[in-house]
Design an enzyme around this catalytic site. Structure first.
Site, short mmCIF file in Angstrom:
data_model
loop_
_atom_site.label_atom_id
_atom_site.label_comp_id
_atom_site.label_asym_id
_atom_site.label_seq_id
_atom_site.Cartn_x
_atom_site.Cartn_y
_atom_site.Cartn_z
N GLU B 49 0.82 -1.21 0.00
CA GLU B 49 0.00 0.00 0.00
C GLU B 49 0.85 1.27 0.00
O GLU B 49 0.45 2.29 -0.55
CB GLU B 49 -0.96 0.02 1.20
CG GLU B 49 -2.07 -1.02 1.11
CD GLU B 49 -1.68 -2.35 1.72
OE1 GLU B 49 -0.48 -2.56 2.03
OE2 GLU B 49 -2.57 -3.21 1.88
N PHE B 111 -11.55 -6.24 14.50
CA PHE B 111 -10.50 -6.79 13.65
C PHE B 111 -10.14 -5.79 12.55
O PHE B 111 -11.01 -5.27 11.86
CB PHE B 111 -10.98 -8.11 13.03
CG PHE B 111 -9.97 -8.71 12.08
CD1 PHE B 111 -8.72 -9.12 12.54
CD2 PHE B 111 -10.25 -8.82 10.73
CE1 PHE B 111 -7.78 -9.65 11.67
CE2 PHE B 111 -9.31 -9.36 9.85
CZ PHE B 111 -8.08 -9.77 10.33
N GLN B 112 -8.87 -5.51 12.42
CA GLN B 112 -8.34 -4.58 11.42
C GLN B 112 -8.94 -3.18 11.53
O GLN B 112 -9.15 -2.49 10.54
CB GLN B 112 -8.49 -5.14 10.00
CG GLN B 112 -7.65 -6.40 9.83
CD GLN B 112 -7.44 -6.81 8.40
OE1 GLN B 112 -8.31 -6.60 7.55
NE2 GLN B 112 -6.28 -7.37 8.10
N LYS B 161 -17.34 0.01 6.00
CA LYS B 161 -17.85 -1.04 5.12
C LYS B 161 -19.38 -1.04 5.05
O LYS B 161 -19.95 -1.24 3.97
CB LYS B 161 -17.35 -2.39 5.64
CG LYS B 161 -17.67 -3.56 4.74
CD LYS B 161 -17.07 -4.83 5.33
CE LYS B 161 -17.66 -6.07 4.69
NZ LYS B 161 -17.05 -6.41 3.40
N MET B 478 24.71 8.00 2.27
CA MET B 478 24.59 9.33 2.83
C MET B 478 24.85 9.32 4.33
O MET B 478 25.49 10.22 4.87
CB MET B 478 23.20 9.91 2.53
CG MET B 478 23.04 11.34 2.97
SD MET B 478 24.29 12.43 2.26
CE MET B 478 23.43 13.03 0.81
C1 TPP Z 1 12.69 5.40 5.10
C2 TPP Z 1 14.00 6.01 5.44
N1 TPP Z 1 14.78 5.45 6.39
C3 TPP Z 1 15.97 5.99 6.70
C4 TPP Z 1 16.41 7.12 6.09
C5 TPP Z 1 17.75 7.73 6.45
N2 TPP Z 1 18.65 7.71 5.31
C6 TPP Z 1 18.84 8.77 4.49
S1 TPP Z 1 19.85 8.47 3.23
C7 TPP Z 1 20.11 6.88 3.73
C8 TPP Z 1 21.01 5.96 2.97
C9 TPP Z 1 20.45 5.60 1.65
O1 TPP Z 1 21.24 4.57 1.11
P1 TPP Z 1 21.18 4.23 -0.42
O2 TPP Z 1 19.79 4.10 -0.85
O3 TPP Z 1 22.08 3.08 -0.69
O4 TPP Z 1 21.71 5.55 -1.10
P2 TPP Z 1 23.21 6.16 -1.13
O5 TPP Z 1 23.22 7.24 -0.08
O6 TPP Z 1 24.16 5.06 -0.81
O7 TPP Z 1 23.34 6.71 -2.49
C10 TPP Z 1 19.40 6.63 4.90
C11 TPP Z 1 19.42 5.36 5.64
C12 TPP Z 1 15.54 7.70 5.13
N3 TPP Z 1 15.85 8.83 4.49
N4 TPP Z 1 14.37 7.12 4.81
#
Ligand code: TPP
Ligand code: MG
Lengths: 158, 565
Positions: B49, B111-112, B161, B478
């Site tokens: 979803e 439920f749900q 529903k 990052m």
């Molecule tokens: C849902 C979610 N969880 C955690 C983060 C924190 N976060 C920001 S960038 C990142 C790393 C992303 O890794 P990747 O997709 O491999 O991209 P890269 O930076 O290596 O290009 C994280 C964990 C986020 N932005 N969104």
């Protein structure tokens, strides 16, 4: 600085939560809040007492206006308005203090709405400052319970 | 004619011009799904979803229309939350319909059952619980109206529903009447005049454009206004595609990973004209040092955006198309003074040109290892003019912003406000549904890709030829970059070292996969992927510890950039 804001909202389910959620979610402060339907039963009026600097008040007013269910927001600060609040006070009234309590009731045009051998319950209406004054005077006699409604306001004149 | 609640919902969708919805069935929406087959509405079954909402969001961002998603109650509804919050933060028009347990059970922990109206109150523009079938048509009409007007945003309708099964006479209201909701569209002419005067008096002005300009489809008006004054233009992440990045007046993106010259220009400006931007902290850095010498004109449809984070000298509330048009007219009336103004701004253009020459957006190239920035540059060169680019969140997202030359509005879809990893793939899916003939590319990281990789199945099922670029650095890059720079290089929980075979993964779903690790293979594999029908994963094994530069450290002023690590 303290502000009294009056908000006209749709009298619909969940509106109070939206307003309260807006204040808590954005870290605005609510000192008091009262809600009741207006002459038009589809509209409710909320009276909110809050505080903050001009920037915060501007945000509060704008954010309230942004809610879909908000019809009108008025900040009464700096305007000419009547402000009233009600308090119910249950105060200890023993042999030696009964007369003094009644004198205070008389001076402030309060009402005794319930009596027991050991206490009076008083109804006091007025500006919040007046309520504070009465409560301060009653405190030495022993206040058992205090309920305040929070203020409601109305602009003066037409 | 009498119709059931679920039929009324579908009738209303038709009246709103909805031809596509994204969703996932379940017990409390089973009636809607049953009736759906009778209506000329295309339903795209995602595999989660969250993805359905992101897909509706991608559909909305590319088309400008309201995206629609459907989910069942309980877990279906809670799965939509991240998608809704993502859309809310970026002001994207959505209508999300969730099933709810029958009204007599509401509040009983049935439920749900979840209180999704309560859960989403702070992440929707507005939301509704349908309590009476007589309100249904009005609620749906209002929901679409609220979602797309004013500052757009998601609206949720929680639909019990039992009301789906009840029936009533159906009549679609032709007008929306809400005494509490009347967005201001027309910009105040006196304010516009004042803005024109401020512009005529400025010597170092900068236009700062945000995502609002995309939502308002104001790129033509923006271009006209910018060109008549020759004022340089910087954009936020969400504003990038609104102004052609190769335009001589373009300064690229500002803020934390913005260009040196955009940040210097803003810091030294004497007039900052904010257009549909909201002075987010990733843009402003340390607020006290943001545009310290500038008067600020803030044009926005949402009054609450104005003076929220920064002082504003001249607010103009209104639709950006309208205000920019009026501003151009006001300047037109001063057309005999414009050449003198443009001349007087000569030294400013020189100053900016010198910053551009001195500190261009560059990276260290390599013959032996693939630089992620190189992949983005090649994609930018090789893809077609009207390609739609989505990203996930992380370094790859910032490199895309820095090195992809966006040139057309509504071609760059990225989660700016919420920063949602897992956004890009389903958003690309939604964009591809909207534009089956256009190139749609999701630029992803190895981490983010795995947050919604199940949508490969949806792409294959519906023959949606999204091209997926994975810049694989085997890191949550990052976060690793922050650990390198600010946390003593302690790479706590950021290496993703399990070698995943993305080619096999693609093949398992019936898609195509390529994987390369040498720079000389980059162009070739991009071309090959573009020629391959259907969805394709291109994995680029990139330089693992490359950093996104320049960078404004958190809390620093935007002119205090670190240029290289
Ligand atoms: C849902 C979610 N969880 C955690 C983060 C924190 N976060 C920001 S960038 C990142 C790393 C992303 O890794 P990747 O997709 O491999 O991209 P890269 O930076 O290596 O290009 C994280 C964990 C986020 N932005 N969104
Ligand atoms: Mg990575």
């Amino acid at each position: 600085m303290k502000h009294t804001i009056s908000v006209l909202v749709e009298n619909e389910f969940g509106v109070l939560t939206r307003v309260a959620g807006l204040f808590s979610g954005r870290g605005f402060n609510i000192e008091s809040l009262s809600v009741a339907p207006t002459l038009d039963p589809s509209v409710s009026r909320m009276t909110i007492v809050t505080c903050g600097d001009d920037g915060i008040l501007e945000q509060i007013t704008k954010q309230l206006n942004k809610l879909i269910d908000t019809i009108k927001v008025t900040d009464f600060t700096g305007q000419d308005y009547v402000e009233r609040e009600m308090a119910l006070v249950k105060v200890t009234a023993e042999e030696d203090t009964r007369a003094e309590v009644l004198r205070i009731v008389d001076i402030f045009r309060a009402k005794v709405v319930d009596v027991t051998p050991r206490s009076y319950t008083l109804e006091i209406t007025g500006a919040p400052t007046k309520l504070n004054a009465v409560i301060d005077l009653l405190r030495p006699m022993g206040i058992k319970e205090l309920v305040r409604s929070g203020p409601v306001v109305m602009g003066r004149g037409l | 004619m009498k119709k059931t609640g679920s039929q009324i919902l579908l009738e209303c969708l038709l009246r709103e011009g909805v031809d596509t919805v994204f969703g996932y069935p379940g017990g409390t929406v089973i009636n809607i799904y049953h009736d759906l087959a009778d209506y000329p509405i295309r339903h795209i079954l995602t595999r989660h979803e969250q993805a359905a909402v992101h897909a509706a969001d991608g559909y909305a961002r590319t088309t400008g229309r309201v995206g629609v998603a459907i989910a069942t109650s309980g877990p279906g509804a809670t799965n939509t939350v991240t998608g809704i919050a993502t859309a809310y933060m970026d002001s994207i028009p959505l209508v999300v319909i969730t099933g709810q347990v029958p009204t007599p059970l509401i509040g009983n922990d049935a439920f749900q059952e979840v209180d999704i109206v309560g859960i989403t109150r702070s992440i929707t523009k507005h939301n509704y619980l349908v309590q009476d079938i007589k309100d249904l048509a009005r609620i749906i009409k209002q929901a679409f109206y609220i979602a797309r007007t004013g500052r757009p945003g998601p609206v949720l309708i929680d639909f019990p529903k039992d009301i789906q099964i009840q029936s009533t006479w159906f009549e679609y209201p032709d007008k929306v009447e809400m005494r509490g909701y009347k967005p201001t569209y027309s910009g105040n002419l006196r304010q516009v005049e004042k803005a024109a005067n401020l512009i005529m008096a400025a010597r170092k002005p900068v236009i700062y454009v945000g995502g609002g300009a995309s939502g308002a489809d104001a790129s033509e008006e923006l271009l006209a206004f910018a060109e008549m004054t020759r004022i340089p233009v910087t954009t936020t992440l969400l504003g990038m595609a609104v102004f052609p990045q190769r335009h001589t007046q373009s300064l690229g993106m500002l803020g934390m990973h913005g260009t040196y010259y955009a940040n210097m220009a803003v810091t030294h400006s004497d007039l900052l004209i904010a257009v549909g931007a909201r002075f987010d902290d990733r843009v402003t850095g340390k607020i006290a040092s943001f545009a310290p010498h500038a008067k600020i004109i803030h044009i926005d449809i949402d009054p609450t955006s104005i003076k929220k984070n920064v002082r504003v000298d001249l607010p103009i509330v209104g639709d950006l198309k309208d205000v920019l048009k009026k501003l151009a007219d006001a300047l037109d009336r001063r057309s005999d003074e414009l050449p003198a103004l443009i001349h007087a701004m000569g030294p400013w253009r020189e100053e900016i040109a010198a910053w551009k020459r001195g500190y261009p957006m560059v990276y260290q190239s390599s013959d032996s290892v693939i630089k992620p920035q190189y992949v983005i540059e090649q994609l930018s060169e090789l893809c077609s003019e009207d390609a739609i680019i989505t990203t996930e969140v992380g370094q790859h997202q910032m490199w895309t912003a820095q090195f992809f030359a966006f040139s057309r509005p509504r071609t760059f879809l990225t989660s700016g406000g919420l920063g949602t990893m897992g956004y890009g793939l389903p958003a690309a899916l939604g964009a591809q549904v909207a534009f089956p003939e256009r190139q749609v590319i999701d630029i992803s990281g190895d981490g983010s890709f795995q947050m919604n990789s199940q949508e490969l199945a949806t792409l294959v099922q519906y023959g949606l030829p999204v091209k997926i670029v994975i810049l694989n650095n085997q890191y949550l890059g990052m976060v690793r970059q922050w650990q390198e720079l600010f946390f003593d290089r302690r790479y706590s929980q950021t290496p993703l070292e399990l070698p995943i075979d993305f080619v096999k993964l693609a093949e398992a779903y019936g898609a195509t996969g390529f994987s390369v690790s040498r720079p000389d293979q980059v162009r070739e594999v991009i071309c090959k992927a573009f020629e391959t029908p259907g969805p394709v994963i291109m994995e680029f094994k990139v330089d693992r510890e490359e950093n996104v530069m320049p960078m404004v450290p958190a809390g620093a002023a935007i002119n205090e950039m670190v240029l290289a690590s």
